[in-house]
Write a protein that holds these residues in place. Structure first.
Motif, PDB file in Angstrom:
ATOM      1  N   ARG A 163      90.580 -29.734  10.295  1.00  0.00           N
ATOM      2  CA  ARG A 163      91.215 -29.373  11.566  1.00  0.00           C
ATOM      3  C   ARG A 163      91.245 -30.560  12.521  1.00  0.00           C
ATOM      4  O   ARG A 163      90.341 -31.388  12.547  1.00  0.00           O
ATOM      5  N   SER A 164      92.296 -30.598  13.316  1.00  0.00           N
ATOM      6  CA  SER A 164      92.461 -31.677  14.281  1.00  0.00           C
ATOM      7  C   SER A 164      91.568 -31.449  15.497  1.00  0.00           C
ATOM      8  O   SER A 164      91.077 -30.334  15.732  1.00  0.00           O
ATOM      9  N   PHE A 165      91.402 -32.500  16.263  1.00  0.00           N
ATOM     10  CA  PHE A 165      90.618 -32.413  17.497  1.00  0.00           C
ATOM     11  C   PHE A 165      91.220 -31.369  18.431  1.00  0.00           C
ATOM     12  O   PHE A 165      90.493 -30.593  19.046  1.00  0.00           O
ATOM     13  N   GLY A 166      92.529 -31.295  18.502  1.00  0.00           N
ATOM     14  CA  GLY A 166      93.197 -30.293  19.338  1.00  0.00           C
ATOM     15  C   GLY A 166      92.886 -28.876  18.890  1.00  0.00           C
ATOM     16  O   GLY A 166      92.660 -27.987  19.717  1.00  0.00           O
ATOM     17  N   GLU A 167      92.876 -28.648  17.587  1.00  0.00           N
ATOM     18  CA  GLU A 167      92.545 -27.317  17.062  1.00  0.00           C
ATOM     19  C   GLU A 167      91.081 -26.962  17.334  1.00  0.00           C
ATOM     20  O   GLU A 167      90.769 -25.821  17.691  1.00  0.00           O
ATOM     21  N   ILE A 168      90.215 -27.940  17.186  1.00  0.00           N
ATOM     22  CA  ILE A 168      88.782 -27.718  17.432  1.00  0.00           C
ATOM     23  C   ILE A 168      88.533 -27.376  18.892  1.00  0.00           C
ATOM     24  O   ILE A 168      87.842 -26.406  19.205  1.00  0.00           O
ATOM     25  N   THR A 169      89.123 -28.148  19.798  1.00  0.00           N
ATOM     26  CA  THR A 169      88.894 -27.879  21.222  1.00  0.00           C
ATOM     27  C   THR A 169      89.525 -26.559  21.642  1.00  0.00           C
ATOM     28  O   THR A 169      88.966 -25.852  22.478  1.00  0.00           O
ATOM     29  N   GLY A 170      90.654 -26.206  21.050  1.00  0.00           N
ATOM     30  CA  GLY A 170      91.264 -24.911  21.335  1.00  0.00           C
ATOM     31  C   GLY A 170      90.368 -23.757  20.905  1.00  0.00           C
ATOM     32  O   GLY A 170      90.196 -22.774  21.625  1.00  0.00           O
ATOM     33  N   ALA A 171      89.770 -23.888  19.719  1.00  0.00           N
ATOM     34  CA  ALA A 171      88.868 -22.845  19.216  1.00  0.00           C
ATOM     35  C   ALA A 171      87.628 -22.729  20.093  1.00  0.00           C
ATOM     36  O   ALA A 171      87.168 -21.621  20.393  1.00  0.00           O
ATOM     37  N   LEU A 172      87.083 -23.870  20.520  1.00  0.00           N
ATOM     38  CA  LEU A 172      85.897 -23.851  21.385  1.00  0.00           C
ATOM     39  C   LEU A 172      86.219 -23.226  22.743  1.00  0.00           C
ATOM     40  O   LEU A 172      85.426 -22.447  23.274  1.00  0.00           O
ATOM     41  N   ALA A 173      87.362 -23.583  23.292  1.00  0.00           N
ATOM     42  CA  ALA A 173      87.763 -23.025  24.592  1.00  0.00           C
ATOM     43  C   ALA A 173      87.915 -21.519  24.506  1.00  0.00           C
ATOM     44  O   ALA A 173      87.495 -20.793  25.415  1.00  0.00           O
ATOM     45  N   GLU A 174      88.496 -21.049  23.416  1.00  0.00           N
ATOM     46  CA  GLU A 174      88.667 -19.603  23.239  1.00  0.00           C
ATOM     47  C   GLU A 174      87.318 -18.914  23.054  1.00  0.00           C
ATOM     48  O   GLU A 174      87.048 -17.884  23.670  1.00  0.00           O
ATOM     49  N   ARG A 175      86.464 -19.492  22.206  1.00  0.00           N
ATOM     50  CA  ARG A 175      85.167 -18.877  21.917  1.00  0.00           C
ATOM     51  C   ARG A 175      84.288 -18.770  23.155  1.00  0.00           C
ATOM     52  O   ARG A 175      83.603 -17.778  23.366  1.00  0.00           O
ATOM     53  N   TYR A 176      84.300 -19.810  23.987  1.00  0.00           N
ATOM     54  CA  TYR A 176      83.412 -19.848  25.150  1.00  0.00           C
ATOM     55  C   TYR A 176      84.121 -19.526  26.464  1.00  0.00           C
ATOM     56  O   TYR A 176      83.527 -19.685  27.534  1.00  0.00           O
ATOM     57  N   SER A 177      85.362 -19.088  26.388  1.00  0.00           N
ATOM     58  CA  SER A 177      86.148 -18.733  27.582  1.00  0.00           C
ATOM     59  C   SER A 177      86.063 -19.823  28.651  1.00  0.00           C
ATOM     60  O   SER A 177      85.764 -19.559  29.816  1.00  0.00           O
ATOM     61  N   ALA A 178      86.333 -21.048  28.221  1.00  0.00           N
ATOM     62  CA  ALA A 178      86.262 -22.208  29.109  1.00  0.00           C
ATOM     63  C   ALA A 178      87.622 -22.900  29.136  1.00  0.00           C
ATOM     64  O   ALA A 178      88.407 -22.782  28.191  1.00  0.00           O
ATOM     65  N   PRO A 179      87.910 -23.626  30.219  1.00  0.00           N
ATOM     66  CA  PRO A 179      89.186 -24.360  30.293  1.00  0.00           C
ATOM     67  C   PRO A 179      89.281 -25.407  29.180  1.00  0.00           C
ATOM     68  O   PRO A 179      88.343 -26.178  28.968  1.00  0.00           O
ATOM     69  N   VAL A 180      90.388 -25.419  28.482  1.00  0.00           N
ATOM     70  CA  VAL A 180      90.554 -26.333  27.354  1.00  0.00           C
ATOM     71  C   VAL A 180      90.446 -27.798  27.797  1.00  0.00           C
ATOM     72  O   VAL A 180      89.939 -28.633  27.043  1.00  0.00           O
ATOM     73  N   ASP A 181      90.898 -28.125  29.007  1.00  0.00           N
ATOM     74  CA  ASP A 181      90.794 -29.513  29.487  1.00  0.00           C
ATOM     75  C   ASP A 181      89.344 -29.942  29.632  1.00  0.00           C
ATOM     76  O   ASP A 181      88.990 -31.077  29.318  1.00  0.00           O
ATOM     77  N   GLU A 182      88.502 -29.050  30.097  1.00  0.00           N
ATOM     78  CA  GLU A 182      87.074 -29.357  30.244  1.00  0.00           C
ATOM     79  C   GLU A 182      86.419 -29.536  28.874  1.00  0.00           C
ATOM     80  O   GLU A 182      85.648 -30.467  28.656  1.00  0.00           O
ATOM     81  N   ILE A 183      86.745 -28.643  27.950  1.00  0.00           N
ATOM     82  CA  ILE A 183      86.222 -28.742  26.586  1.00  0.00           C
ATOM     83  C   ILE A 183      86.692 -30.045  25.940  1.00  0.00           C
ATOM     84  O   ILE A 183      85.911 -30.748  25.301  1.00  0.00           O
ATOM     85  N   ARG A 184      87.956 -30.371  26.111  1.00  0.00           N
ATOM     86  CA  ARG A 184      88.521 -31.593  25.534  1.00  0.00           C
ATOM     87  C   ARG A 184      87.805 -32.833  26.066  1.00  0.00           C
ATOM     88  O   ARG A 184      87.430 -33.723  25.296  1.00  0.00           O
ATOM     89  N   LYS A 185      87.576 -32.874  27.364  1.00  0.00           N
ATOM     90  CA  LYS A 185      86.915 -34.032  27.987  1.00  0.00           C
ATOM     91  C   LYS A 185      85.493 -34.187  27.461  1.00  0.00           C
ATOM     92  O   LYS A 185      85.087 -35.277  27.047  1.00  0.00           O
TER      93      LYS A 185
END
Length: 91
Positions: free
Chosen positions: A50-72
């Motif tokens: 999985r790409s970094f974008g897919e990973i951060t999207g999954a983390l943002a969804e799992r933890y109900s956090a803003p994807v930009d914050e997770i990405r950073k």
């Protein structure tokens, strides 16, 4: 780290649960890093496909956090591991 980058653990590097200390560590030949809950959550998503974008999207969804914050946060963590050769990245 770019959204299309695919992070992977290189040969000889693995996640390991240290039962004595009851904590997760990232093991490499003759090196180890103790992981906090955030680091473990990020690396637990790294599967080499999985790409970094897919990973951060999954983390943002799992933890109900803003994807930009997770990405950073994830980018900084994974870039640091990459510079220490605990992580490979392909495109």
């Amino acid at each position: 780290m770019q959204a299309a980058d695919i992070p992977t653990l290189p040969r000889g590097v693995r996640l390991h649960h240290d039962k004595v200390r009851d904590t997760w560590v990232l093991l490499a030949p003759e090196r180890a890093i103790t992981l906090d809950a955030v680091g473990h959550a990020i690396l637990n998503e790294v599967d080499g496909t999985r790409s970094f974008g897919e990973i951060t999207g999954a983390l943002a969804e799992r933890y109900s956090a803003p994807v930009d914050e997770i990405r950073k946060d994830s980018s900084g963590f994974l870039d640091a591991l990459r510079s220490r050769r605990f992580l490979d990245v392909s495109q």
